[in-house]
Design an enzyme around this catalytic site. Structure first.
Site: not given
Ligand code: ARG
Length: 470
Positions: A289, A295
């Site tokens: 991300s 992420k």
């Protein structure tokens, strides 16, 4: 703007006083996308020319010059040296016009042929190759599914209905469900192939030709034959130039295939999420991300799911394109190509990347084992236990429902209830009732054909392994 393009294409010579306006030329051209049919267009022309020589339209020397000319053009296209001209509209006229410039006999090549049967031929030839290549890719994907199942042959996970834990299954059983779907996709594509593999050449613009063409020879030269080698010819010239159902069938089969891959992707996305945590997708097939440092997103699987939308869209576009067309050829049909190309490219790329991703998936055995150890997954087995002791299934279902409620009330797992507690619900429960919750034994019992039992899944894995090698 009454601008006219410099050159007039061969299709306008004689009848027209000049070339089309530049904006019209730009609006009607298809060379920007149909150039990719070049190889198939060359093959079709070579077969047509070969036939024309056998019926005396071309001399042997003319045929040789045409074949050599087409061959040279092919080499130039393959090496990027050929110059495509927008004003020549499409791939067919670009090649023919260049040939005729180099070889005078090229002017005879279009004898008894129209771009209407030529384009139908080219698309069929192209689609045959696409289908065979796609079938190979699907095979690789099936092999990746089987391999992942084999490498984790003892892994059990909960099977889900309504995304709620239902009953335990081997991970391999879940994966092989997709191998089955893909097998039906292959069957659909093969079936479609048999209707693609029919030669339309000789249909002319709409009404065949007065010249004594040998359609069988052209079909044989281009491999339009059935399993016993008999040439496959379209049987109605009007149908042959206006039919695109072979393309529609492909688009429909591709849409179903894309839907299957989308569902597989969805399962992988769920399994890779922290709530399930059943699998880890290799970094190469995920992305980070831009904002959240922790992420790791399953973008490849998400795009495989997302790309299904355009494959569906292409199918709808093709259906809509065809629905109002009067017989026979109408220029609308030129609009079939981009959808068809995009469908073929999208499903092939998706099948390929998903197969590669599957080869880079690690199974989190501990998380799977923890999820599969939920005794509630074997509530149905407990009902079966009562059935074997003579209780009608409806009553057994009711009794186990009451047991589940009791477990919930007492804050215990199902397999922690005492015999006395079980018997407080139904006297049919015996001392051996809790043995039902032994997962290994439970899996050994599910051996109906197609069930996720230990022996059955091993048998199915072996069957797939054998089937996919061949
Ligand atoms: N580019 C055209 C197509 O893709 C070829 C056929 C053109 N035929 C015609 N009669 N204008 O459909």
């Amino acid at each position: 703007m009454s601008n006219t393009s410099k050159k007039s294409p061969v299709s306008r010579s004689g009848r027209f006083s000049g070339g089309p306006a530049a904006d019209v030329a730009q609006f009607t051209e298809s060379i920007s996308f149909d150039w990719r049919l070049w190889e198939h267009d060359l093959l079709g022309s070579m077969a047509h020319a070969t036939m024309l020589q056998t019926i005396g339209v071309l001399t042997k020397a003319e045929l040789k010059a045409i074949i050599n000319g087409l061959d040279a053009i092919g080499k130039e296209i393959a090496t990027g040296k050929f110059r495509w001209k927008d004003e020549l509209e499409d791939v067919h006229m670009n090649i023919e016009s260049e040939l005729t410039k180099r070889v005078p006999a090229g002017a005879k090549l279009h004898t008894a042929r129209s771009r209407n049967d030529q384009v139908a031929l080219d698309v069929r030839l192209w689609l045959r190759d696409e289908i065979t290549a796609l079938l190979r890719e699907i095979n690789t994907l099936q092999r990746a599914l089987v391999a992942l199942g084999e490498h984790n042959a003892d892994v059990i996970i909960p099977g889900y209905t309504h995304l709620q834990r239902a009953q335990p299954v081997y991970l391999a059983h879940h994966l092989l469900a997709y191998a089955e779907m893909l097998e039906r996709d292959c069957e659909r594509l093969w079936d479609c192939y048999s209707r693609v593999n029919i030669c339309p050449l000789g249909s002319g613009a709409i009404a065949g030709s007065t010249l004594p063409l040998n359609r069988e020879l052209v079909a044989e030269l281009l491999g339009f034959v059935d399993a016993s080698g008999r040439p496959q010819l379209t049987q109605n010239s009007m149908d042959a130039v206006s039919d695109r159902d072979f393309a529609l069938e492909f688009a429909a089969a591709a849409a179903i295939l894309a839907m299957h891959i989308s569902r597989l992707s969805e399962d992988l996305i769920l399994w890779a999420g922290s709530e399930f945590n059943f699998i880890k997708i290799a970094d190469a097939y995920t992305t980070g991300s831009s904002l959240m440092p922790q992420k790791k997103n399953p973008d490849v699987a998400e795009l495989s799911r997302g790309k299904t939308a355009r494959v569906y869209g292409n199918l709808m576009a093709l259906l809509t394109l065809l629905k109002g067309l009067p017989m026979t050829y109408n220029r609308d049909l030129q609009e079939d190509k981009e959808q068809l190309f995009d469908t073929a490219d999208t499903v092939r790329a998706t099948v390929r990347i998903v197969a590669a991703m599957l080869e880079h998936i690690a199974v989190n055995r501990a998380a799977c084992a923890a999820a599969a150890s939920d005794p509630a997954l074997l509530a149905t087995d407990l009902a079966d236990y009562l059935v074997l002791r003579g209780l009608p299934f409806r009553q057994a279902h009711h009794a186990v429902g009451a047991v589940v409620a009791l477990a919930e009330k007492t804050g215990k797992a199902l397999n922690q209830l005492t015999l006395a507690e079980l018997q407080s619900v139904d006297k049919t429960f015996g001392a051996d009732a809790l043995a039902v919750f032994d997962l290994k034994t439970a899996m050994a019992k599910r051996n109906l054909t197609g069930a996720p039992g230990t022996k059955e899944v091993a048998k199915q894995l072996a069957r797939w392994r054998k089937q996919l090698v061949n």
